[in-house]
Scaffold this motif. Structure first.
Motif, mmCIF file in Angstrom:
data_model
loop_
_atom_site.group_PDB
_atom_site.id
_atom_site.type_symbol
_atom_site.label_atom_id
_atom_site.label_comp_id
_atom_site.label_asym_id
_atom_site.label_seq_id
_atom_site.Cartn_x
_atom_site.Cartn_y
_atom_site.Cartn_z
ATOM 1 N N MET A 1 0.929 -1.190 0.099
ATOM 2 C CA MET A 1 -0.192 0.015 0.176
ATOM 3 C C MET A 1 0.917 1.180 -0.150
ATOM 4 O O MET A 1 1.847 1.270 0.387
ATOM 5 C CB MET A 1 -0.862 0.151 1.345
ATOM 6 N N LYS A 2 0.385 2.280 -0.330
ATOM 7 C CA LYS A 2 0.812 3.617 -0.504
ATOM 8 C C LYS A 2 -0.031 4.601 0.202
ATOM 9 O O LYS A 2 0.371 5.230 1.125
ATOM 10 C CB LYS A 2 1.290 4.089 -1.795
ATOM 11 N N CYS A 3 -1.384 4.764 -0.296
ATOM 12 C CA CYS A 3 -2.186 5.813 -0.051
ATOM 13 C C CYS A 3 -2.868 5.486 1.032
ATOM 14 O O CYS A 3 -3.392 6.228 1.926
ATOM 15 C CB CYS A 3 -3.017 6.389 -1.239
ATOM 16 N N GLY A 4 -3.452 4.276 1.043
ATOM 17 C CA GLY A 4 -4.473 3.605 2.070
ATOM 18 C C GLY A 4 -5.749 4.086 1.874
ATOM 19 O O GLY A 4 -6.554 3.908 2.790
ATOM 20 N N GLY B 1 -7.545 4.162 -1.374
ATOM 21 C CA GLY B 1 -8.139 3.734 -2.727
ATOM 22 C C GLY B 1 -7.776 4.580 -3.818
ATOM 23 O O GLY B 1 -8.270 4.800 -4.886
ATOM 24 N N LYS B 2 -6.459 5.350 -3.930
ATOM 25 C CA LYS B 2 -6.389 6.325 -5.007
ATOM 26 C C LYS B 2 -4.880 5.751 -5.762
ATOM 27 O O LYS B 2 -4.898 6.003 -6.893
ATOM 28 C CB LYS B 2 -6.233 7.599 -4.241
ATOM 29 N N CYS B 3 -3.998 5.284 -4.965
ATOM 30 C CA CYS B 3 -2.717 5.017 -5.588
ATOM 31 C C CYS B 3 -2.672 3.891 -6.510
ATOM 32 O O CYS B 3 -1.630 3.774 -7.190
ATOM 33 C CB CYS B 3 -1.480 4.958 -4.558
ATOM 34 N N GLY B 4 -3.802 2.915 -6.376
ATOM 35 C CA GLY B 4 -3.978 2.043 -7.154
ATOM 36 C C GLY B 4 -3.154 0.726 -7.449
ATOM 37 O O GLY B 4 -3.170 -0.139 -8.239
ATOM 38 N N ARG B 5 -2.672 0.306 -5.920
ATOM 39 C CA ARG B 5 -1.692 -0.944 -5.989
ATOM 40 C C ARG B 5 -2.230 -1.996 -5.122
ATOM 41 O O ARG B 5 -1.670 -2.957 -5.157
ATOM 42 C CB ARG B 5 -0.134 -0.541 -5.680
ATOM 43 N N CYS B 6 -3.120 -1.784 -4.389
ATOM 44 C CA CYS B 6 -3.473 -2.802 -3.433
ATOM 45 C C CYS B 6 -4.708 -3.561 -3.633
ATOM 46 O O CYS B 6 -5.074 -4.579 -2.978
ATOM 47 C CB CYS B 6 -3.909 -2.127 -1.932
ATOM 48 N N PHE C 1 -10.389 -3.042 -3.322
ATOM 49 C CA PHE C 1 -9.108 -2.366 -2.955
ATOM 50 C C PHE C 1 -9.037 -2.840 -1.235
ATOM 51 O O PHE C 1 -9.918 -2.596 -0.418
ATOM 52 C CB PHE C 1 -9.130 -0.907 -3.030
ATOM 53 N N CYS D 1 -7.274 -1.757 0.916
ATOM 54 C CA CYS D 1 -7.142 -0.673 1.792
ATOM 55 C C CYS D 1 -8.433 0.043 2.155
ATOM 56 O O CYS D 1 -8.441 0.492 3.216
ATOM 57 C CB CYS D 1 -6.162 0.662 1.307
HETATM 58 S S1 FES Z 1 -3.236 1.799 -0.840
HETATM 59 FE FE1 FES Z 1 -3.439 3.145 -2.528
HETATM 60 S S2 FES Z 1 -5.115 2.173 -3.546
HETATM 61 FE FE2 FES Z 1 -5.086 1.050 -1.682
#
Ligand code: FES
Ligand code: FAD
Ligand code: SF4
Ligand code: SF4
Lengths: 279, 343
Positions: A243-246, A248-253, A259, A261
């Protein structure tokens, strides 16, 4: 007008550091700004992004129960770059915290039920939060059992709390270590978590099982629960994805369209079965 | 608001840009930069690349820059002090000379950044951007906007749209309140247009190559179709160029930069095509091979976004295909999904 910056963390002071096991520490964190601390609340199961300024952020669950206010705790294993930096900090140092993020363990729905917690390795932190949240509301639940396994005796985290749970007449605690991980004075079980679970002959009637641990442990634990009649909706677990943003925006989890996160990290086994193989 | 039509002379375009700038509006527009066409701040019409079909980079950076500061802090013995970064600290800007697919591409970003706790870094910049697009008199073989709900004269997302209707005249469509406000700045250059003017005569004919609903349904059903994704992605080297040029790709990373006392946290573009994107510290990777990452790129745009955010995450601009070093072609891949997958 100044707008809210959703990526700005709270400043937290490291109030207390506990060495739990080799490479594993617990930080008790206090809000530097008391007012922010008073306004802050979370529910068990949620996580946050912890930052070491200058190094970056890492994702940990909140390991303390939501029934206790004024501080939060995290327990982490030193794994890579940011966690190494975090582990080098001392009491009194400042870190950042963004959160709480994600969904929760629905403990309000568990009232009047038996609870069976099954944890392996470093996965006790999310469990510890929900265990204490339930123990702090002990009369709302029936039997509470905890099965916790680690590779070796040394690797068991929260040793003081394990001792406390062992003493409590209203908690049934079983600890186990992998074969070969025992010490001469070890009084717990020896064997992998699924094997010991089988020996415990768990009762599925009116019981919720919460399973957290490494993927292999989870994989072999589910069939044992199934054998004793646990239905998918009685079984909860948590997922971890990078995760990066936590938010639902950064697109990786994501796991398929879900999502982790924001739709997780807590999932029932029913939900888990609907997810594609991407975690 | 009801659309208004005006006429602007080509020869007055330099004056229009001058007016924007003299009234304090920065102007972002396509600019030749060696072999590529970037979106950059300009001072006059001279530097604007109005001769190209599409800029290499999309226009998303007007609201979602490649690198953006989200935190600033100083560290001292006593601890850490954060110096608040105001997400709304940006100027009202004119985004000029972009294409309809650039303008409508913002709807994907609006959905992602606006959903849940809103990202004001993006939203406030977007809010302060007035988009002046040019309809497309020509298209190329990579364009498929009409297959994904857009078109060479699509006005969705534009505040003003210019269409070349003769050698020296532009039709100006004033589409929104923001567009109206911007048009007041050069109102003296505008004359009334004949309301019967048929804009379609002046724009490219882009053939519909697939049925979007069917592609969405088939993509949604294809997660487990490992063969399909493998076949499509065999050439892909995971360079991420496709995501960087895409008007709708929003994935990002954070990185801290610091010297001994001061630091900043930066938000940077990222790509689901990179192998490190989802790699856990343990070494486990939920998207271990490139075909799974390609699947993510297509499924995010054509399955997950339509379902979760009610928007298809592709404008059919074809930039990803033009930019790809190994000639992956999304239009062909989508057509193949449409033809090969049965649901
Ligand atoms: S942590 Fe960024 S979208 Fe889930
Ligand atoms: C919801 C959730 C709860 C978690 N709870 C805990 C916990 O309570 N205790 C604990 O010790 N660990 C926990 N983890 C795992 C923890 O986040 C990683 O071990 C940690 O991020 C490693 O960071 P690093 O900088 O040391 O490693 P590096 O490899 O240097 O990290 C590189 C980057 O990858 C990210 N990253 C790498 N692996 C993971 C991962 N598995 N999950 C998320 N991000 C990752 C890091 O945040 C960092 O940005 C949790 C993960 C998730 C998703
Ligand atoms: S630009 Fe081409 S090679 Fe690079 S990641 Fe995208 S599809 Fe793959
Ligand atoms: S996926 Fe490709 S064609 Fe679609 S909007 Fe992005 S760059 Fe354009």
């Amino acid at each position: 007008m100044e707008q809210q910056n959703i990526y700005q963390p709270y400043l937290m002071e490291i109030e207390k550091i506990t060495e739990e096991a080799p490479m594993v520490k617990t930080f008790r964190l206090k809000f530097t700004n008391e007012e922010e601390g008073n306004k802050f609340s979370f529910r068990t199961g949620q996580f946050g992004e912890y930052s070491v300024f200058g190094e970056g952020e890492v994702t940990f669950c909140v390991a303390s129960p939501h029934t206790r206010k004024g501080y939060i705790e995290c327990t982490f294993r030193q794994a890579g770059r940011v966690t190494a930096e975090l582990a080098s900090l001392s009491e009194g140092d400042t870190i950042g915290f963004r959160g709480p993020y994600g969904n929760i363990f629905p403990i309000d729905d568990w009232k009047g039920k038996n609870l069976l917690f099954i944890a392996g390795g470093i996965a006790l932190p999310p469990m510890r939060s929900v265990i204490w949240s339930c123990l702090d509301l002990r009369d709302q639940f029936k039997d509470i059992s905890i099965l916790y396994g680690a590779r070796t005796v040394e690797d068991l985290v929260y040793k003081n709390e394990l001792a406390e749970w062992k003493e409590r007449p209203d908690v049934h605690l079983v600890t186990t270590v992998d074969p070969g991980g025992e010490t001469p004075d070890w009084s717990g079980e020896v064997g992998f978590v699924p094997t010991i679970l089988d020996k415990m002959i768990p009762v599925s009637e009116n019981t919720i099982a919460i399973v957290c641990g490494p993927p292999v442990m989870i994989k072999f634990t589910f069939p044992v629960l199934e054998k004793y009649g646990f239905k998918d909706e009685q079984v909860y677990t948590t997922l971890e994805n990078r995760m990066k943003c936590g938010l639902g925006k950064c697109g990786r989890c994501n796991v398929g369209k879900v999502f982790v996160c924001k739709d997780g990290p807590v999932f029932t086994r029913t939900q888990l079965k609907e997810l594609p193989d991407e975690y | 608001m009801e659309k208004e039509l005006k006429i602007l002379k080509y020869s007055d375009l330099p004056k229009m840009i001058e007016k924007f700038i003299s009234q304090g509006y920065p102007v972002l527009a396509p600019v030749h930069k060696g072999k590529i066409v970037e979106i950059e701040y300009v001072q006059s019409l001279d530097s604007i690349a109005l001769d190209v079909l599409l800029s290499t980079q999309s226009a998303k950076k007007a609201a979602f820059p490649k690198v953006e500061k989200v935190l600033e802090y100083t560290m001292n013995k006593a601890g850490v002090v954060q110096h608040p970064v105001d997400p709304a600290d940006s100027k009202e800007t004119i985004l000029f000379g972009v294409r309809p697919c650039d303008a409508s591409g913002f709807k994907s970003l609006d959905a992602i950044f606006g959903e849940g706790p809103s990202d004001q870094f993006y939203l406030s910049k977007k809010e302060k951007t007035t988009i002046i697009s040019f309809s497309c008199p020509v298209a190329d073989e990579y364009c498929f906007c009409t297959s994904v709900g857009g078109g060479p004269g699509n006005t969705a997302g534009s505040d003003l749209q210019f269409t070349s209707v003769s050698k020296d005249e532009l039709l100006v469509e004033i589409l929104t309140e923001k567009g109206k406000k911007a048009s007041r700045i050069f109102a003296d250059l505008l004359t009334e247009a004949n309301s019967a003017i048929d804009k379609t005569k002046f724009i490219a004919d882009v053939k519909v190559v697939f049925d979007l609903d069917s592609v969405v349904a088939k993509t949604t059903a294809s997660f487990g179709n490992a063969e399909l994704w493998l076949e499509q992605s065999l050439r892909c080297i995971g360079c991420g160029a496709c995501a960087f040029v895409c008007p709708t790709c929003a994935c990002f990373d954070f990185q801290d930069e610091q010297d001994t006392k001061k630091g900043v946290r930066l938000r940077l573009w990222d790509s689901c095509g990179f192998s490190l994107f989802t790699l856990h510290t343990s070494g486990h990777n939920p998207r271990e091979v490139q075909s799974q990452r390609w699947r993510q790129r297509i499924m995010h745009k054509f399955a997950y976004m339509p379902e979760q955010l009610k928007v298809v995450g592709c404008e059919g601009c074809g930039r990803c295909s033009r930019a790809c070093p190994v000639d992956m072609n999304i239009k062909e891949h989508l057509t193949a999904i449409r033809e090969q997958v049965t649901v």
